[in-house]
Design an enzyme around this catalytic site. Structure first.
Site, short mmCIF file in Angstrom:
data_model
loop_
_atom_site.label_atom_id
_atom_site.label_comp_id
_atom_site.label_asym_id
_atom_site.label_seq_id
_atom_site.Cartn_x
_atom_site.Cartn_y
_atom_site.Cartn_z
N ASP A 1 -5.02 -25.15 40.45
CA ASP A 1 -4.87 -25.19 41.90
C ASP A 1 -6.20 -25.45 42.59
OD1 ASP A 1 -2.28 -24.60 41.31
OD2 ASP A 1 -2.17 -22.75 42.47
N ARG B 1 -11.14 -8.92 47.17
CA ARG B 1 -11.25 -10.05 48.10
C ARG B 1 -12.39 -9.93 49.10
NH1 ARG B 1 -9.08 -12.22 44.11
NH2 ARG B 1 -6.89 -12.88 44.23
N ASP C 1 -3.62 -12.74 50.47
CA ASP C 1 -5.00 -13.12 50.22
C ASP C 1 -5.57 -14.04 51.29
OD1 ASP C 1 -5.45 -11.57 48.03
OD2 ASP C 1 -5.05 -13.12 46.55
N SER D 1 2.40 -15.61 37.99
CA SER D 1 1.04 -15.78 38.50
C SER D 1 0.25 -14.51 38.18
CB SER D 1 1.09 -16.01 40.01
OG SER D 1 -0.19 -15.99 40.56
#
Length: 405
Positions: A17, A99, A128, A181
């Site tokens: 990605d 994050r 996210d 994922s």
């Protein structure tokens, strides 16, 4: 707007990605792309990300790979565990807490390198995107944010693969691709998507990458002692290690004994429900031990106030508000509560269970002279009568007024 972007910093994993995003930025924005890859203990070799970026035309000096493991545990994971933070009563926030650090470091690189924009690979459905962009805004509010998943039409795996093949992007897989994922760091591994999207279907046992199935864990429990200083773990079995090394050691112990697995349906910040599975072996041990340490060192009302505030604190982290004034205010209160949270906790790890065996501290508020069921000279049992009567007074008045139950 596109013509004004000359240089963008991309949060780059080296996967399919973000490799597609790298090429897409070059084509759609015609800008120079700098890549940033964070090592937060995801357990992957990061040099292939450098090689992929080079192959896609990124200059050697524009590839940034940063080892953030110690900072991650010391300045993010440990402060969070001082609060005993759990989102919706179960989730140890393994993705959420990583994050802010990634966003901060990426933003600082962008400012230092004179970039015009920041970019990430988060989708328009997930949490996210919020976490990254709130972090960017805290450190680089004047930079443009490019979120390709909200701009392009590559909205399926087939379209992504076709784009990769058209532009010569390496899509070779290491073995069979997992049907979900994944996100990993030194605190946890998460699994989402595809076969997990039906909450009625149990997760495949082969999915778990880190921990043993509790049924296959050792038949003998393992005793371990954790030492805390001011709320933070400082040693395991008398061995003092760095924060990242301590968490890695706990992970190994927890994984061996099948600790820290979770199958959860959670409420995402953006509104929908999501089913995720998590492995947090070291975190499960750390949370249990920290609460045990607090049980003898925190004042009753201080402990209860912390428990009341914890859901708010966990929501702030989950929703990407780590750098907000309200989280900093709560952190100051939490850190103040940890001044006397020092001592040792003995645990036994056994087939997925973390069992508290002992707690001791020079700051302990546990006093056996008051707590004993044997004869003592410090507590007058008669005092309890007045205590109960005062607490019952409103019931007595209500009953006399005909409002009894």
């Amino acid at each position: 707007m596109k013509n004004s972007i000359k240089k963008a910093v991309l949060a780059y994993s080296g996967g399919l990605d973000t490799s597609i995003i790298l090429k897409w930025l070059q084509d759609e924005y015609g800008c120079e792309v700098l890549t940033f890859t964070a090592d937060i203990g995801q357990g992957e070799e990061l040099e292939p990300a450098r090689a992929k970026a080079l192959a896609l035309g990124v200059k050697k000096e524009n590839i940034f790979i940063e080892d953030l493991r110690e900072e991650f545990v010391r300045d993010y994971v440990f402060p969070m565990f001082r609060a005993n933070a759990l989102y919706e009563g179960e989730y140890l926030l393994g993705t959420s807490i990583a994050r802010p650090l990634i966003a901060k470091t990426q933003a600082l690189i962008a400012l230092r390198e004179g970039a015009d924009a920041l970019s990430h690979g988060a989708t328009g459905k997930g949490n996210d995107q919020v976490r990254f962009e709130l972090g960017y805004s805290a450190f680089a509010p004047n930079l443009h944010i490019i979120a390709p998943w909200r701009e392009w039409d590559l909205n399926s795996r087939e379209k992504l693969l076709a784009y990769a093949q058209k532009h010569g992007i390496d899509i070779a897989k290491k073995g069979e691709a997992p049907p979900y994922s994944m996100d990993a760091n030194l605190l946890h591994i998460s699994y989402e998507g595809l076969v997990l999207e039906d909450p009625a279907k149990p997760a495949d046992g082969a999915m778990w990458r880190w921990s043993r199935d509790p049924k296959d864990a050792p038949d003998e429990g393992e005793v371990v002692e954790l030492e805390f200083a001011r709320g933070d773990l400082v040693a395991i079995n008398d061995e003092r290690l760095s924060p990242a090394a301590l968490l890695a050691r706990l992970n190994a112990l927890g994984a061996k004994h099948g600790c820290g697995r979770l199958d959860l349906v959670e409420n995402r910040f953006v509104g929908m429900k999501s089913r995720g599975c998590y492995e947090t072996p070291g975190g499960a041990i750390l949370l249990k031990a920290h609460r045990a340490m607090e049980s003898i060192t925190l004042d009753k009302e201080a402990a209860h106030l912390k428990d009341e505030l914890m859901p708010k604190y966990a929501h702030l982290i989950y929703n990407g508000l780590w750098f907000s004034p309200e989280r900093l205010m709560l952190q100051a209160l939490i850190d103040e509560s940890q001044k006397f949270v020092s001592g040792r906790v003995g645990l036994e790890l056994y087939k997925g269970n973390v069992i508290v065996r002992s707690r001791e501290s020079a700051n302990s508020l546990y006093d056996a002279t008051y707590s004993t069921f044997e004869e003592d000279e410090v507590y007058d049992h008669k005092d309890a009568a007045g205590f109960i009567k005062l607490n019952a007074l409103r019931f007595i008045i209500a009953g006399k007024n005909g409002r009894g139950f």
